[in-house]
Design a protein around this motif. Structure first.
Motif, PDB file in Angstrom:
ATOM      1  N   ASN A 117       2.786   3.255  -3.660  1.00  9.21           N
ATOM      2  CA  ASN A 117       2.803   3.567  -5.087  1.00  9.21           C
ATOM      3  C   ASN A 117       3.432   4.912  -5.412  1.00  9.21           C
ATOM      4  N   GLN A 118       3.563   5.785  -4.438  1.00 11.78           N
ATOM      5  CA  GLN A 118       4.170   7.086  -4.687  1.00 11.78           C
ATOM      6  C   GLN A 118       5.701   7.026  -4.683  1.00 11.78           C
ATOM      7  N   PHE A 119       6.257   5.848  -4.431  1.00 16.99           N
ATOM      8  CA  PHE A 119       7.702   5.681  -4.364  1.00 16.99           C
ATOM      9  C   PHE A 119       8.138   4.727  -5.466  1.00 16.99           C
ATOM     10  N   ASP A 344       7.900   8.003  13.683  1.00 21.81           N
ATOM     11  CA  ASP A 344       6.692   7.335  14.161  1.00 21.81           C
ATOM     12  C   ASP A 344       5.497   7.782  13.316  1.00 21.81           C
ATOM     13  N   GLN A 345       5.388   7.230  12.124  1.00 19.94           N
ATOM     14  CA  GLN A 345       4.480   7.773  11.112  1.00 19.94           C
ATOM     15  C   GLN A 345       3.171   6.994  11.013  1.00 19.94           C
ATOM     16  N   HIS A 346       2.271   7.286  11.971  1.00 23.59           N
ATOM     17  CA  HIS A 346       0.939   6.693  11.980  1.00 23.59           C
ATOM     18  C   HIS A 346       0.005   7.417  11.018  1.00 23.59           C
ATOM     19  N   TYR A 347       0.416   8.564  10.523  1.00 25.51           N
ATOM     20  CA  TYR A 347      -0.391   9.355   9.595  1.00 25.51           C
ATOM     21  C   TYR A 347       0.568  10.186   8.747  1.00 25.51           C
ATOM     22  N   ASN A 348       0.081  10.697   7.625  1.00 28.82           N
ATOM     23  CA  ASN A 348       0.905  11.528   6.723  1.00 28.82           C
ATOM     24  C   ASN A 348       2.228  10.862   6.362  1.00 28.82           C
ATOM     25  N   LEU A 349       2.209   9.545   6.231  1.00 24.72           N
ATOM     26  CA  LEU A 349       3.481   8.851   6.010  1.00 24.72           C
ATOM     27  C   LEU A 349       4.158   9.222   4.687  1.00 24.72           C
ATOM     28  N   PRO A 350       3.450   9.260   3.563  1.00 20.52           N
ATOM     29  CA  PRO A 350       4.152   9.539   2.300  1.00 20.52           C
ATOM     30  C   PRO A 350       4.945  10.839   2.317  1.00 20.52           C
ATOM     31  N   SER A 351       4.360  11.900   2.858  1.00 19.50           N
ATOM     32  CA  SER A 351       5.069  13.181   2.877  1.00 19.50           C
ATOM     33  C   SER A 351       6.128  13.215   3.969  1.00 19.50           C
ATOM     34  N   THR A 399      -6.286   6.972   1.520  1.00 18.20           N
ATOM     35  CA  THR A 399      -6.660   7.689   0.306  1.00 18.20           C
ATOM     36  C   THR A 399      -5.595   7.437  -0.755  1.00 18.20           C
ATOM     37  N   SER A 400      -5.815   7.999  -1.924  1.00 20.91           N
ATOM     38  CA  SER A 400      -4.868   7.793  -3.022  1.00 20.91           C
ATOM     39  C   SER A 400      -3.539   8.484  -2.776  1.00 20.91           C
ATOM     40  N   THR A 401      -3.521   9.457  -1.868  1.00 22.08           N
ATOM     41  CA  THR A 401      -2.289  10.217  -1.634  1.00 22.08           C
ATOM     42  C   THR A 401      -1.793  10.161  -0.194  1.00 22.08           C
ATOM     43  N   ASP A 402      -2.579   9.593   0.705  1.00 24.33           N
ATOM     44  CA  ASP A 402      -2.197   9.665   2.113  1.00 24.33           C
ATOM     45  C   ASP A 402      -2.585   8.386   2.858  1.00 24.33           C
ATOM     46  N   TYR A 403      -1.778   8.046   3.837  1.00 24.94           N
ATOM     47  CA  TYR A 403      -2.039   6.904   4.707  1.00 24.94           C
ATOM     48  C   TYR A 403      -1.040   6.943   5.860  1.00 24.94           C
ATOM     49  N   GLY A 404      -1.293   6.124   6.852  1.00 27.70           N
ATOM     50  CA  GLY A 404      -0.352   5.918   7.943  1.00 27.70           C
ATOM     51  C   GLY A 404      -0.123   4.433   8.127  1.00 27.70           C
ATOM     52  N   ARG A 405       0.847   4.078   8.932  1.00 20.37           N
ATOM     53  CA  ARG A 405       1.129   2.663   9.204  1.00 20.37           C
ATOM     54  C   ARG A 405       1.368   2.476  10.696  1.00 20.37           C
ATOM     55  N   ASP A 406       0.952   1.346  11.209  1.00 20.74           N
ATOM     56  CA  ASP A 406       1.126   1.033  12.622  1.00 20.74           C
ATOM     57  C   ASP A 406       2.471   0.329  12.836  1.00 20.74           C
ATOM     58  N   HIS A 407       2.814   0.137  14.104  1.00 22.75           N
ATOM     59  CA  HIS A 407       4.039  -0.591  14.455  1.00 22.75           C
ATOM     60  C   HIS A 407       3.980  -2.020  13.937  1.00 22.75           C
ATOM     61  N   HIS A 408       5.122  -2.528  13.518  1.00 17.17           N
ATOM     62  CA  HIS A 408       5.162  -3.898  13.013  1.00 17.17           C
ATOM     63  C   HIS A 408       6.513  -4.522  13.350  1.00 17.17           C
ATOM     64  N   GLY A 409       6.494  -5.529  14.214  1.00 20.50           N
ATOM     65  CA  GLY A 409       7.735  -6.183  14.613  1.00 20.50           C
ATOM     66  C   GLY A 409       8.015  -7.481  13.893  1.00 20.50           C
TER      67      GLY A 409
END
Length: 486
Positions: A117-119, A344-351, A399-409
């Motif tokens: 949602n931040q994009f 490799d953004q498992h955390y702090n992905l939005p920033s 959270t409303s401002t932060d998240y991470g994502r795992d690998h996805h093939g």
């Protein structure tokens, strides 16, 4: 088309006979390297190369922009408006199915949807391609690009996934795409390698993800097709400069002496790798002059630096490497591999993904525009992407401002431009959750088959016999994506 060593093996058993009759072979090999025009029956000056493409090629060279770590497709290219209303809700089991998860999320008790949602997404160009506001410069060149949204791979961890993407197999040991390209096409410039590797670090604060030299290695192909890694500081290539007390004349005498020794070895054993060794020594000698001139950006205009961004003035940055890639394309380097690390953004992905996009957005777009203005885009194939994508569900706390994502093939996005690719289109679709491919799936082998097609090769015929088996980049798979070709 391939090299069959069976005849050479037979000759090994009769080498004493040939010793008397092949006295000049070593000298002939060296002579063909130094003056290919003297040998009318050989169109290649390097050993272990094919005679050229199988059919007329659209692309003469490749610039592969590899985003190491797996960039998230949801924040960049694959717009899913429905996700906004589903934010924080659990991903339905029917969508996730029995997917194999990494050890980083397999133990999670829940899989909440993390909507990007931040994009903000908008359609751009005459093509109406959806692009995130993280890529404002790229949005201006989308009409030159084909975005593939339905990539998929079996690999779920970095090393096997990158190895599969680059070599066509998850296990190490196979030749890289650049090596296959060099083997098939050779070099247009005898003073530069046909395959060059450039590496840059991203702005996101990430641990140093490994990049192994085997990713640009030759496997079982002749070793002169190895990618040459240009370093960020010091000599661009290790041992390129002469050590103290050695001048060019001394180096030349040394190489001449080595050539004589190698010629004797070749006459004795008839090992084709000896010819490769001669070629590599001679290439290294020529590179002592050609490489320093290549990496010198002092003659580039302020307008060029402005187009690529101020980072292009700093050696080793992604922007500087894009500018170098354009120079290499002009000078006949066949395969230019740019690795950009930090995705490799498992955390702090939005920033962090905004930082990574900030690294690549302007210089990538400038590279496309620059090649187009110079008349090089039509015969230069540009490929952008990583080893896999990212999960729609959050890894760890959401959270409303932060998240991470795992690998996805199961699905991810890449794009291609120039060199025979139809511009201004999007190919393939994912489901509403950006979790599975819904239309026109593109496997890694399909991508590689299509790239080889652009270079003029039938991927089923570009083979090399090794230990009794015919090998190829696409193994026993791969379908050319005719719908994205001009």
């Amino acid at each position: 088309m391939h090299i069959d060593h069976a005849e050479l093996q037979q000759e090994l058993t009769r080498r004493h006979f040939f010793r008397r009759n092949a006295t000049g072979i070593g000298a002939a090999a060296l002579g063909s390297l130094l003056n290919p025009a003297l040998f009318a029956n050989e169109s290649k000056s390097n050993p272990g190369e094919l005679e050229g493409p199988h059919f007329p090629a659209k692309a003469k060279r490749v610039i592969y922009l590899f985003m190491h770590g797996g960039p998230s497709q949801m924040e960049m290219f694959d717009y899913k408006p429905r996700l906004k209303d589903l934010n924080t809700s659990p991903l339905p089991d029917s969508v996730r199915g029995n997917q194999r998860l990494t050890g980083m999320t397999s133990g999670q008790k829940s899989f909440p949807i993390a909507a990007p949602n931040q994009f903000k997404f908008k359609q751009h160009g005459e093509s109406g391609t959806w692009v995130s506001d993280a890529l404002p410069h790229f949005s201006k060149v989308v009409d030159d690009v084909c975005v593939i949204k339905s990539m998929h791979t079996e690999a779920i961890n970095h090393d096997p996934a990158v190895t599969l993407m680059q070599t066509g197999h998850q296990q190490p040991g196979r030749p890289s795409f650049g090596a296959w390209s060099s083997y098939g096409l050779g070099s247009e410039n005898q003073n530069l390698p046909s395959f060059v590797v450039l590496i840059s670090r991203g702005s996101a604060s990430r641990p140093a993800d490994p990049l192994y030299a085997r990713l640009w290695g030759t496997g079982f192909l002749p070793s002169n097709h190895q990618g040459v890694n240009f370093r960020q500081s010091g000599d661009p290539v290790l041992y390129l400069s002469n050590p103290p007390g050695i001048d060019a004349a001394s180096r030349r005498r040394m190489l001449d002496g080595l050539s004589k020794l190698n010629q004797r070895q070749f006459e004795e054993y008839r090992d084709p790798e000896i010819r490769t060794r001669i070629a590599q020594y001679e290439m290294a000698y020529r590179m002592q002059t050609s490489v320093p001139d290549l990496i010198d950006l002092s003659e580039e205009t302020d307008q060029t630096f402005k187009a690529y961004g101020e980072e292009s003035r700093k050696p080793g940055t992604y922007a500087a490497n894009c500018l170098l890639a354009r120079k290499m394309a002009e000078r006949g380097v066949r395969f230019i591999q740019l690795y950009h690390r930090g995705w490799d953004q498992h955390y702090n992905l939005p920033s962090d993904i905004r930082l990574q996009c900030g690294d690549i957005d302007q210089p990538t777009s400038a590279l496309i525009t620059d090649l187009k203005q110079r008349g090089l885009l039509d015969d230069t194939l540009i490929v952008w992407g990583g080893e896999f994508g990212r999960t729609i569900y959050s890894q760890g706390k959401l959270t409303s401002t932060d998240y991470g994502r795992d690998h996805h093939g199961r699905c991810f996005s890449m794009w291609m431009a120039g060199g025979g690719i139809k511009p201004g289109i999007s190919y393939g679709e994912t489901d509403d959750f950006c979790y599975n491919v819904a239309k026109d799936p593109v496997h890694v082998h399909d991508l590689n088959a299509t790239m080889l097609h652009c270079l003029g090769f039938n991927h089923e015929r570009l083979i090399y016999k090794h230990q009794g088996r015919d090998y190829r980049l696409t193994d026993v798979h791969g379908t050319v994506l005719d719908k994205i070709l001009v």
